[in-house]
Scaffold this motif. Structure first.
Motif, PDB file in Angstrom:
ATOM      1  N   SER A 259      26.948  27.998  31.948  1.00 19.82           N
ATOM      2  CA  SER A 259      28.242  27.925  31.293  1.00 19.82           C
ATOM      3  C   SER A 259      28.040  27.948  29.788  1.00 19.82           C
ATOM      4  CB  SER A 259      28.955  26.628  31.671  1.00 19.82           C
ATOM      5  OG  SER A 259      30.093  26.443  30.856  1.00 19.82           O
ATOM      6  N   PRO A 260      28.763  28.797  29.056  1.00 20.15           N
ATOM      7  CA  PRO A 260      28.566  28.864  27.602  1.00 20.15           C
ATOM      8  C   PRO A 260      28.958  27.585  26.880  1.00 20.15           C
ATOM      9  CG  PRO A 260      30.486  30.147  28.256  1.00 20.15           C
ATOM     10  CD  PRO A 260      29.800  29.719  29.521  1.00 20.15           C
TER      11      PRO A 260
ATOM     12  N   ASN B  37      33.660  34.058  25.074  1.00 22.26           N
ATOM     13  CA  ASN B  37      33.320  33.166  26.184  1.00 22.26           C
ATOM     14  C   ASN B  37      33.911  33.637  27.502  1.00 22.26           C
ATOM     15  OD1 ASN B  37      31.744  31.476  24.641  1.00 22.26           O
ATOM     16  ND2 ASN B  37      33.399  30.064  24.165  1.00 22.26           N
TER      17      ASN B  37
ATOM     18  N   ASN C 166      31.377  35.836  28.556  1.00 24.45           N
ATOM     19  CA  ASN C 166      30.030  35.268  28.418  1.00 24.45           C
ATOM     20  C   ASN C 166      29.111  36.257  27.693  1.00 24.45           C
ATOM     21  OD1 ASN C 166      28.380  33.091  28.623  1.00 24.45           O
ATOM     22  ND2 ASN C 166      28.029  33.243  30.816  1.00 24.45           N
TER      23      ASN C 166
END
Length: 126
Positions: A28-29, A74, A77
């Motif tokens: 997950s960013p 985001n 990603n």
């Protein structure tokens, strides 16, 4: 498993522009810093730019400040590096890398980054 795949490299004349992309997967960013590094033949790996996903903090190497812009999407990603006013000394293999958190002491220290892509070559001719 974290995977980082760079693209967008190529050959360009001095003064030109390129945009590099780094597609990330496997994490997950949120809560990570994601950065661009480069390495020219016979030289060490140099931090170019980094961004912290939580706050948007950025850091740039003095040699690229004002010419390069790091950004992230985001939702995809994906990390980007817009490179303008390219110089022959920008010629290098460019890598993206990820680390959890913000490396407070030195955001552009290669040794703190945990995951690395395979790189994309940028060649700038005079």
């Amino acid at each position: 498993q974290v995977q980082l795949v760079e693209s967008g490299g190529g050959s360009v004349q001095a003064g030109g522009s390129l945009r590099l992309s780094c597609a990330a997967s496997g994490y997950s960013p949120s809560g990570h810093s994601i950065a661009w590094f480069r390495q020219a033949p016979g030289k060490g790996r140099e931090g170019v730019a980094t961004v912290y996903s939580v706050t948007g903090y950025t850091a740039y190497a003095p040699s690229v400040k004002g010419r390069f812009t790091i950004s992230q999407d985001n939702s995809k990603n994906t990390l980007y590096l817009q490179m303008n006013s390219l110089k022959p000394e920008d010629t290098a293999m460019y890598y993206c890398a990820v680390v959890r958190g913000w490396p407070v002491r030195d955001p552009l220290a290669a040794g703190v980054y945990e995951y690395w892509g395979q790189g994309t070559q940028v060649t700038v001719s005079s």
